[in-house]
Design an enzyme around this catalytic site. Structure first.
Site, PDB file in Angstrom:
ATOM      1  N   ASP A 262     -15.636 -87.516  39.669  1.00 13.97           N
ATOM      2  CA  ASP A 262     -14.620 -88.404  38.594  1.00 13.97           C
ATOM      3  C   ASP A 262     -15.277 -89.573  38.177  1.00 13.97           C
ATOM      4  O   ASP A 262     -15.505 -89.707  37.023  1.00 13.97           O
ATOM      5  CB  ASP A 262     -13.245 -89.179  39.077  1.00 13.97           C
ATOM      6  CG  ASP A 262     -12.667 -87.964  39.938  1.00 13.97           C
ATOM      7  OD1 ASP A 262     -12.714 -86.709  38.274  1.00 13.97           O
ATOM      8  OD2 ASP A 262     -11.662 -87.353  41.057  1.00 13.97           O
TER       9      ASP A 262
ATOM     10  N   GLY B  65      -6.508-101.340  38.387  1.00 11.48           N
ATOM     11  CA  GLY B  65      -6.266-100.400  39.288  1.00 11.48           C
ATOM     12  C   GLY B  65      -7.296-100.536  40.337  1.00 11.48           C
ATOM     13  O   GLY B  65      -8.452-100.668  40.428  1.00 11.48           O
TER      14      GLY B  65
ATOM     15  N   SER C  74      -7.696 -76.990  34.077  1.00  9.16           N
ATOM     16  CA  SER C  74      -9.155 -76.537  34.599  1.00  9.16           C
ATOM     17  C   SER C  74      -9.517 -75.549  34.385  1.00  9.16           C
ATOM     18  O   SER C  74     -10.071 -75.142  33.977  1.00  9.16           O
ATOM     19  CB  SER C  74      -8.928 -76.985  35.934  1.00  9.16           C
ATOM     20  OG  SER C  74      -8.953 -78.797  36.207  1.00  9.16           O
TER      21      SER C  74
ATOM     22  N   LYS D 134      -5.188-105.146  48.104  1.00  3.81           N
ATOM     23  CA  LYS D 134      -6.373-103.752  47.272  1.00  3.81           C
ATOM     24  C   LYS D 134      -7.348-103.739  46.242  1.00  3.81           C
ATOM     25  O   LYS D 134      -8.431-102.907  46.580  1.00  3.81           O
ATOM     26  CB  LYS D 134      -5.120-102.316  46.735  1.00  3.81           C
ATOM     27  CG  LYS D 134      -4.903-101.512  47.698  1.00  3.81           C
ATOM     28  CD  LYS D 134      -3.507-100.642  47.289  1.00  3.81           C
ATOM     29  CE  LYS D 134      -4.045 -99.714  46.649  1.00  3.81           C
ATOM     30  NZ  LYS D 134      -2.369 -98.555  45.883  1.00  3.81           N
TER      31      LYS D 134
ATOM     32  N   ARG E 172      -2.297-104.499  40.651  1.00  2.00           N
ATOM     33  CA  ARG E 172      -0.926-105.275  40.587  1.00  2.00           C
ATOM     34  C   ARG E 172      -0.855-105.723  42.380  1.00  2.00           C
ATOM     35  O   ARG E 172      -0.451-106.724  42.906  1.00  2.00           O
ATOM     36  CB  ARG E 172       0.172-104.306  40.325  1.00  2.00           C
ATOM     37  CG  ARG E 172       1.547-104.465  41.161  1.00  2.00           C
ATOM     38  CD  ARG E 172       2.198-103.475  40.981  1.00  2.00           C
ATOM     39  NE  ARG E 172       2.080-102.284  40.742  1.00  2.00           N
ATOM     40  CZ  ARG E 172       3.129-101.258  41.432  1.00  2.00           C
ATOM     41  NH1 ARG E 172       4.878-100.964  40.337  1.00  2.00           N
ATOM     42  NH2 ARG E 172       1.954-100.101  42.251  1.00  2.00           N
ATOM     43  N   THR E 173      -1.341-104.420  43.602  1.00  7.41           N
ATOM     44  CA  THR E 173      -1.691-105.395  44.210  1.00  7.41           C
ATOM     45  C   THR E 173      -2.421-105.891  44.912  1.00  7.41           C
ATOM     46  O   THR E 173      -4.042-104.839  45.227  1.00  7.41           O
ATOM     47  CB  THR E 173      -1.062-103.793  45.423  1.00  7.41           C
ATOM     48  OG1 THR E 173       0.203-103.486  45.731  1.00  7.41           O
ATOM     49  CG2 THR E 173      -1.516-104.580  47.066  1.00  7.41           C
TER      50      THR E 173
ATOM     51  N   LYS F 126      -8.377 -84.487  47.891  1.00  7.44           N
ATOM     52  CA  LYS F 126      -9.603 -84.513  47.851  1.00  7.44           C
ATOM     53  C   LYS F 126     -10.266 -85.347  49.456  1.00  7.44           C
ATOM     54  O   LYS F 126     -11.157 -85.229  49.206  1.00  7.44           O
ATOM     55  CB  LYS F 126      -9.191 -85.992  47.263  1.00  7.44           C
ATOM     56  CG  LYS F 126      -9.049 -84.912  45.129  1.00  7.44           C
ATOM     57  CD  LYS F 126      -9.184 -86.541  44.108  1.00  7.44           C
ATOM     58  CE  LYS F 126      -8.945 -85.540  42.958  1.00  7.44           C
ATOM     59  NZ  LYS F 126      -9.454 -86.345  41.579  1.00  7.44           N
TER      60      LYS F 126
HETATM   61  P1  ATR Z   1      -4.494 -91.871  40.784  1.00  6.80           P
HETATM   62  O1  ATR Z   1      -5.237 -91.610  42.117  1.00  6.80           O
HETATM   63  O2  ATR Z   1      -4.622 -92.049  39.919  1.00  6.80           O
HETATM   64  O3  ATR Z   1      -5.604 -94.015  40.991  1.00  6.80           O
HETATM   65  P2  ATR Z   1      -2.524 -93.770  42.576  1.00  6.80           P
HETATM   66  O4  ATR Z   1      -3.908 -93.739  43.683  1.00  6.80           O
HETATM   67  O5  ATR Z   1      -1.361 -93.559  42.944  1.00  6.80           O
HETATM   68  O6  ATR Z   1      -3.245 -92.919  41.545  1.00  6.80           O
HETATM   69  O7  ATR Z   1      -3.436 -95.373  42.009  1.00  6.80           O
HETATM   70  C1  ATR Z   1      -2.633 -96.118  40.987  1.00  6.80           C
HETATM   71  C2  ATR Z   1      -2.765 -96.858  40.362  1.00  6.80           C
HETATM   72  O8  ATR Z   1      -2.002 -97.567  39.507  1.00  6.80           O
HETATM   73  C3  ATR Z   1      -2.671 -98.249  41.716  1.00  6.80           C
HETATM   74  O9  ATR Z   1      -3.831 -98.953  40.965  1.00  6.80           O
HETATM   75  C4  ATR Z   1      -1.037 -99.213  40.842  1.00  6.80           C
HETATM   76  O10 ATR Z   1      -1.155 -99.501  41.331  1.00  6.80           O
HETATM   77  P3  ATR Z   1      -0.076-100.688  43.118  1.00  6.80           P
HETATM   78  O11 ATR Z   1      -1.788-100.470  43.752  1.00  6.80           O
HETATM   79  O12 ATR Z   1      -0.140-102.276  43.217  1.00  6.80           O
HETATM   80  O13 ATR Z   1       0.001 -99.487  43.655  1.00  6.80           O
HETATM   81  C5  ATR Z   1      -1.514 -98.666  40.395  1.00  6.80           C
HETATM   82  N1  ATR Z   1       0.393 -98.655  39.583  1.00  6.80           N
HETATM   83  C6  ATR Z   1       1.085 -98.144  39.190  1.00  6.80           C
HETATM   84  N2  ATR Z   1       1.915 -98.278  38.531  1.00  6.80           N
HETATM   85  C7  ATR Z   1       2.171-100.017  38.152  1.00  6.80           C
HETATM   86  C8  ATR Z   1       2.706-100.929  37.674  1.00  6.80           C
HETATM   87  N3  ATR Z   1       3.873-100.241  37.092  1.00  6.80           N
HETATM   88  N4  ATR Z   1       2.353-101.650  37.308  1.00  6.80           N
HETATM   89  C9  ATR Z   1       1.324-102.130  38.062  1.00  6.80           C
HETATM   90  N5  ATR Z   1       0.085-101.285  37.943  1.00  6.80           N
HETATM   91  C10 ATR Z   1       1.050 -99.473  38.581  1.00  6.80           C
END
Ligand code: ATR
Length: 289
Positions: A107, A131, A22, A159, A155-156, A71
């Site tokens: 964003d 995500g 930035s 959420k 993945r989760t 944030k």
């Molecule tokens: P950001 O602020 O960049 O969004 P974050 O809030 O930590 O960072 O989110 C990271 C995202 O990447 C999440 O959706 C995470 O999935 P989980 O909620 O299941 O943790 C996803 N992520 C990270 N590593 C991953 C992986 N190896 N495979 C699939 N999803 C992944």
């Protein structure tokens, strides 16, 4: 630039901030437009956040960008927060409007503008977001206003389902949540127009990973990745090689910055200059195509 008694300051606050793009992006833009403004980075710990925000007001800073881990926490120290930032629960930009601190989140808008500036319209389209973290949430809130159908997978999966539930209350049944699995991707990608990767899969050093098997990509799919290290992720490279339109993570970074710039200065952001500055800085940091 000439610093004078009238120079005003913008800054990014967070921890860590020393590698932020930035400062170079905004200083290049200030210089290009001949604005008497300067942009610096301040490392601010959680314990110091309140004093930092109150101090920014006392010192008459014009604007702040806010990054990890503040944030959300920063919102309680502001005089106003716009409705989008409130809904997302995160502020990344603050305007000091004559002593009144107003919070925004650029964003989601940044991501939508990155798509549009690259010739990808969201109107009437189906978007699939991978995500459900902070970035995905900001993008999803803005996308839900614009698209015809929005699917969020994570993945989760809980959420993604929770985020979709919140969005359905506001935008109706066009929003759906689910699991980030090959089966779901296969099904959803059959009808998706735009795919957005908002997971960290494919980020340096795991540059050979992609969240989507390459055989599921099609030439009539538009693909945006929010990762900018590497500049071209495996997902973007795979999408390019099947002839899909692609948008790299640098574009989202660029346009969230451009929108912040416009909030502070009321001038259209010189995006090309900002992009060049960001690319130069990334090259200095060893990030190349
Ligand atoms: P950001 O602020 O960049 O969004 P974050 O809030 O930590 O960072 O989110 C990271 C995202 O990447 C999440 O959706 C995470 O999935 P989980 O909620 O299941 O943790 C996803 N992520 C990270 N590593 C991953 C992986 N190896 N495979 C699939 N999803 C992944």
């Amino acid at each position: 630039m000439k610093i004078s008694g009238k120079t005003r300051v913008c800054a990014i606050i967070g921890d860590p901030v020393e590698h932020s793009l930035s400062p170079v992006m905004h200083n290049a833009a200030f210089k290009k437009l001949g604005l008497n403004l300067v942009y610096v980075a301040f490392t601010v710990t959680t314990k110091e956040l309140k004093d930092a925000v109150l101090g920014a007001r006392s010192l008459g800073l014009l604007g702040l960008n806010v990054t990890m881990p503040h944030k959300n926490a920063v919102m309680r120290y502001l005089d106003e927060t716009d409705s989008t930032a409130k809904a997302i629960g995160a502020v990344n930009t603050i305007l000091n409007d004559q002593g009144k601190l107003i919070g925004y989140n650029t964003d989601g808008n940044g991501a939508m503008r990155a798509l549009k500036e690259n010739g990808i319209s969201t109107d009437g389209k189906k978007m699939l977001i991978l995500g459900a973290g902070g970035a995905a949430k900001a993008i999803a809130f803005q996308a839900a206003r614009e698209v015809e159908e929005l699917v969020i997978v994570n993945r989760t999966s809980g959420k993604a389902e929770k985020l979709a539930e919140v969005l359905r209350k506001k935008f109706g049944n066009k929003v759906k949540g689910g699991a980030l699995s090959v089966e779901v991707l296969k099904e959803e990608l059959k009808t998706a127009d735009i795919l957005v990767n908002a997971t960290s899969v494919g980020m340096h050093p795991d540059v050979n990973m992609s969240p989507v098997p390459s055989d599921l990509l099609r030439s009539d799919l538009s693909v945006m990745d929010i990762i900018y290290n590497p500049l071209e992720t495996k997902l973007v490279a795979d999408a390019k090689s099947v002839g899909a339109k692609v948008v790299s993570g640098l574009e989202m970074l660029l346009y969230q910055g451009a929108i912040a710039f416009e909030i502070w200065t009321n001038c259209p952001a010189p995006v090309e200059v900002m992009k060049r500055a960001a690319l130069n800085k990334l090259a200095e940091q060893g990030v190349h195509h």
